[in-house]
Write an enzyme that holds these catalytic residues in place. Structure first.
Site, PDB file in Angstrom:
ATOM      1  N   GLY A 204     -10.267  40.325  54.415  1.00  0.00           N
ATOM      2  CA  GLY A 204      -8.949  40.946  54.479  1.00  0.00           C
ATOM      3  C   GLY A 204      -8.939  42.269  55.239  1.00  0.00           C
ATOM      4  N   LEU A 230      -7.644  32.378  55.267  1.00  0.00           N
ATOM      5  CA  LEU A 230      -7.960  33.657  55.892  1.00  0.00           C
ATOM      6  C   LEU A 230      -9.430  34.009  55.717  1.00  0.00           C
ATOM      7  CD1 LEU A 230      -6.960  36.221  57.339  1.00  0.00           C
ATOM      8  CD2 LEU A 230      -6.510  37.200  55.068  1.00  0.00           C
ATOM      9  N   ASP A 231     -10.115  34.244  56.846  1.00  0.00           N
ATOM     10  CA  ASP A 231     -11.523  34.682  56.863  1.00  0.00           C
ATOM     11  C   ASP A 231     -12.452  33.705  56.158  1.00  0.00           C
ATOM     12  OD1 ASP A 231     -10.735  36.970  58.224  1.00  0.00           O
ATOM     13  OD2 ASP A 231     -10.528  38.159  56.403  1.00  0.00           O
ATOM     14  N   GLU A 232     -12.088  32.430  56.119  1.00  0.00           N
ATOM     15  CA  GLU A 232     -12.913  31.419  55.442  1.00  0.00           C
ATOM     16  C   GLU A 232     -13.457  30.373  56.411  1.00  0.00           C
ATOM     17  OE1 GLU A 232     -13.889  31.241  52.372  1.00  0.00           O
ATOM     18  OE2 GLU A 232     -12.638  32.662  51.291  1.00  0.00           O
TER      19      GLU A 232
END
Length: 287
Positions: A204, A230-232
């Site tokens: 994040g 998100l960011d995965e």
């Protein structure tokens, strides 16, 4: 008058693991007059999948379509997800940025220096400030503002530009916008993001400040494929550098910029050289 060099192709494939895959494919290639100059393979014990990257010198006049026909029997027998690309073809790439210049600059410099096998079709930003940098490198610049209210229209404009410019790879070079699930899914496997932290920690916003608050002893950057989580997305490349209690959060940010640029450029290079294959939520990277 010198003759042009024989064409060189890189073939990547994924299929269920079983005996005979390498023998079958390389046999087809030899019969097509090719010389194998590099070969790497990996069998995943977790997923039962087989991954291979092979580079060949082919006879003059050979094409990717001709090679695909030459290996069609093995591809069908082993249920291969097969990709063939001539090495001389530079990957059509679109760079997305916001206000930070360091990652965009590093990519454009590497392309100009000839160390990155991409052709940057354009730089796109939700702010106008990157136009001067793009102009310096002779790359077209497009300003697509994004607000909460206009995000669907902005993403539609971006998708239209990607199609118009025949873009193969989208690079989020500190692009501070979150893709909608629809856009992320439409770019699956061909959009790379740089996250200024060592994922999966500190996801994040403001990861350097999160890391500073936790008193970490290393900071780093993670390049990964974009997904609708998100960011995965599957991780491609990571790098860390040591820090200590003497450093402020602002110093973390400054120190991290160089790491971000290096990590993102490495990930783009591996993708453009067809060294990355997806294994579920993970990547297989043939260095």
């Amino acid at each position: 008058m010198s003759m042009p060099p024989d064409p060189r192709f890189t073939i990547t494939l994924t299929c269920p693991d079983r005996p005979g895959i390498v023998h079958g494919l390389t046999g087809d290639l030899v019969r097509a007059g090719c010389n194998v100059v590099e070969s790497q393979q990996f069998s995943s014990p977790d997923t039962g999948a087989f991954f291979m990257r092979v580079t060949v010198d082919a006879p003059a006049g050979q094409t990717a379509e001709g090679l695909r026909a030459a290996v069609a029997l093995s591809a069908g027998e082993f249920t291969m997800d097969l990709r063939i690309r001539e090495d001389s073809a530079r990957m059509r790439t679109l760079i997305l940025g916001s206000t930070d210049e360091h990652c965009v600059n590093r990519l454009l410099f590497a392309q100009r220096a000839g160390s990155l096998p991409i052709d940057v079709a354009a730089v796109v930003s939700n702010h106008p400030g990157l136009s001067e940098l793009a102009t310096f490198y002779g790359v077209p610049f497009h300003h697509i503002p994004v607000t909460r209210e206009t995000k669907p229209e902005a993403e539609a404009q971006l998708e239209a530009l990607i199609a118009e410019l025949d873009v193969e790879l989208v690079v989020l070079a500190r692009y501070m916008q979150i893709f909608s699930p629809q856009l992320a899914q439409s770019l699956a496997g061909r959009a790379i993001n740089i996250h200024h932290s060592f994922l999966p920690s500190f996801k994040g916003a403001r990861p350097y400040h999160q890391a500073h608050e936790r008193g970490v002893k290393v900071i780093g950057a993670t390049a990964h494929y974009v997904t609708d989580d998100l960011d995965e997305g599957p991780i491609i490349a990571q790098e860390t550098i040591p820090v200590s209690h003497h450093h402020s959060a602002a110093q973390f940010v400054e120190m991290g910029r160089e790491v971000e640029g290096r990590t993102l450029t490495q990930a783009v290079r591996w993708h453009a050289e067809h060294r990355i294959l997806l294994d579920g939520k993970r990547t297989v990277v043939f260095h």
